[in-house]
Structure formats: structure tokens, C-alpha cells
Design an enzyme around this catalytic site. Structure first.
Site, mmCIF file in Angstrom:
data_model
loop_
_atom_site.group_PDB
_atom_site.id
_atom_site.type_symbol
_atom_site.label_atom_id
_atom_site.label_comp_id
_atom_site.label_asym_id
_atom_site.label_seq_id
_atom_site.Cartn_x
_atom_site.Cartn_y
_atom_site.Cartn_z
ATOM 1 N N THR A 12 53.492 69.940 50.338
ATOM 2 C CA THR A 12 54.625 69.035 50.155
ATOM 3 C C THR A 12 54.104 67.607 50.045
ATOM 4 O O THR A 12 53.126 67.240 50.700
ATOM 5 C CB THR A 12 55.649 69.137 51.301
ATOM 6 O OG1 THR A 12 55.107 68.589 52.501
ATOM 7 C CG2 THR A 12 56.060 70.589 51.533
ATOM 8 N N GLY A 19 48.277 64.037 50.182
ATOM 9 C CA GLY A 19 48.770 65.291 49.631
ATOM 10 C C GLY A 19 48.081 65.652 48.335
ATOM 11 O O GLY A 19 47.715 66.810 48.098
ATOM 12 N N SER A 135 49.800 61.647 62.514
ATOM 13 C CA SER A 135 49.290 60.268 62.451
ATOM 14 C C SER A 135 48.602 59.910 63.750
ATOM 15 O O SER A 135 48.994 60.377 64.830
ATOM 16 C CB SER A 135 50.444 59.298 62.201
ATOM 17 O OG SER A 135 50.011 57.957 62.358
ATOM 18 N N TYR A 148 58.553 55.661 63.651
ATOM 19 C CA TYR A 148 57.545 56.432 62.924
ATOM 20 C C TYR A 148 56.681 57.257 63.879
ATOM 21 O O TYR A 148 56.478 58.456 63.665
ATOM 22 C CB TYR A 148 56.662 55.479 62.114
ATOM 23 C CG TYR A 148 55.562 56.171 61.344
ATOM 24 C CD1 TYR A 148 55.835 56.850 60.166
ATOM 25 C CD2 TYR A 148 54.249 56.137 61.806
ATOM 26 C CE1 TYR A 148 54.817 57.483 59.457
ATOM 27 C CE2 TYR A 148 53.229 56.767 61.114
ATOM 28 C CZ TYR A 148 53.523 57.441 59.935
ATOM 29 O OH TYR A 148 52.513 58.074 59.241
#
Length: 248
Positions: A12, A19, A135, A148
């Protein structure tokens, strides 16, 4: 090294950045690759450049996730590798946060990722692999990053629980948490060139290895987790940030 020959992989957010690098590495190692993204032109160009299948799908929309799963089931039946990479940035101080900003980030980074996994579990072959892109902010406590960072911390929680739930089928679930990486996402956030340079300098000053990460390096780790070389690894988070998140 065609270590993934015969495998079918879905990435995705595979039209750019990490990606794209992951899709390229999986392809180079022999996998048949499907990429998704929200921008039609970008998806089509990336699919052509990589010689893979491209599907326009917005991970932030549950209906689009359902349509993607239906397409993959109809076209391929089953897949072996699921890379849940699509994500968006977004941040403000807690006192300045808006519901709109919160929902935008969580709909893609958390809800969309969660239901992508949910909808594709029945389509994963036993012995398959799932990799979340998280992350390094999960390991840090930076101001203005609460939305985030929380969305990525939620991903790691899903990863660990999914690793337990899918272990009876020998499906491995892991996450990679990159630090600052050279991708398009910061430009898409609206930063001008001089702002990007200032941001790069700020980040490099806080990274012990004094360099920004490369998307290609993360792509190689994605392929590693997807291969038999990682057959005894599940529920693990790999931090790739040049030491940025170390307590110093």
C-alpha cells in the site's frame, strides 16, 4: 537473488517513497507485486516504471479497502506478502489540535491500516508475512507530534497482537520504524526547498550517524522480513534511524 520467486506481494502506498523502494526490491527479488496509492497518475506511472500492477485505492476510506481486497481476491486469489505502508503526516501541539487533523491522520495511519490487515488476513497464505511501516517517533517524545506518533504507536500495538493471533498459521507480523528518510512526503506537506534544507540540517544534527536515511535501505529490510531468512522473526520492531531515538 530471486529469493521471493513465486510470491505475490501487495504494497500500500507503493507509488512513491519507501513504498516504491519496497515494491522495487520485492520485484527485484522475484515477487509479483501489486502497488496502491491515492493519486491515479502517480500510481499508473509507478506501476509502469516498476513493471507491476497498480491499483488506485485510498487506505483512509474503508470502502476502498474493501474494494481492494475484492479485486485482489478476484485477480490473484491469495497473496503471500502484505506491506502496509500508506501513511500521512500531520501534527500540532495538543492544545492547537483539531478534530479534522486528528481524523485525517488516524483514518489513514491507524484505522485504514487496521482494516487493511483485517480484510487481507483471509487472503494471506499460511507462512506469509506482514510488514507495517511505523516510525521512530514512537520511541521519542517530540513536541507537536502527538497525533502522528500516536497513530504509529497504535500500529505497533496491532503488529504485536496480530503476531500472536496469526502465529498458528505461521504468518509473521513485524514492523519497521524508519527515522528521517529521503522521500517525497515532506515536499507533499508543503515545505519549500529552503525549509526542507533547514529541516534536513536540523535532523542531521540530531542523528548520531549524521545522515538522512535512504528509502532503498528500508526497502531491503522490508524484503528481508518478507523472506525465509526471517522465518523465526515475528512481533519485532526494527528501528532504522541512525541512532536518532537513542537516549543521549
Amino acid at each position: 537473488m530471486n529469493t521471493l520467486t513465486g510470491k505475490i506481494a501487495l504494497v500500500t502506498g507503493g507509488n512513491s517513497g519507501i513504498g516504491y523502494a519496497a515494491a522495487n526490491e520485492l520485484k527485484q527479488q522475484g515477487a509479483q507485486v501489486i502497488i496502491t496509492g491515492r493519486r491515479k497518475e502517480a500510481v499508473e506511472k509507478a506501476a509502469t516504471d516498476l513493471d507491476v500492477t497498480g491499483v488506485v485505492a485510498d487506505q483512509g476510506q474503508l470502502a476502498a479497502v474493501d474494494e481492494l481486497a475484492a479485486f485482489v481476491k478476484d485477480r490473484y486469489g491469495k497473496i503471500d506478502i502484505l506491506i502496509i505502508n500508506a501513511g500521512v503526516l500531520g501534527g500540532a501541539s495538543i492544545v492547537q489540535a483539531t478534530e479534522e487533523a486528528f481524523d485525517t491522520v488516524f483514518n489513514v495511519n491507524f484505522k485504514g491500516a487496521y482494516f487493511t490487515l483485517s480484510r487481507f488476513i483471509p487472503l494471506l497464505n499460511d507462512g506469509g508475512s506482514v510488514v507495517f511501516l511505523s516510525s521512530n517517533t514512537v520511541s521519542m517524545d517530540g513536541a507537536n507530534s502527538s497525533i502522528y506518533s500516536s497513530s504509529k504507536a497504535a500500529l505497533n500495538a496491532i503488529m504485536r497482537i496480530a503476531a500472536v493471533e496469526l502465529a498458528p498459521r505461521h504468518i509473521r507480523v513485524n514492523s519497521i520504524s524508519p527515522g528521517p528518510t529521503q522521500t517525497e512526503i515532506l515536499k507533499k506537506a508543503g515545505n519549500a526547498d529552503d525549509q526542507l534544507q533547514q529541516l534536513n540540517n536540523w535532523m542531521i544534527d540530531r542523528i548520531p550517524l549524521k545522515q538522512i536515511g535512504k528509502a532503498e535501505d528500508v526497502g531491503k529490510r522490508v524484503a528481508y522480513f518478507s523472506s525465509d531468512a526471517a522465518s523465526f522473526i515475528t512481533g519485532a520492531e526494527l528501528i532504522m534511524d541512525g541512532g536518532m531515538s537513542l537516549k543521549r
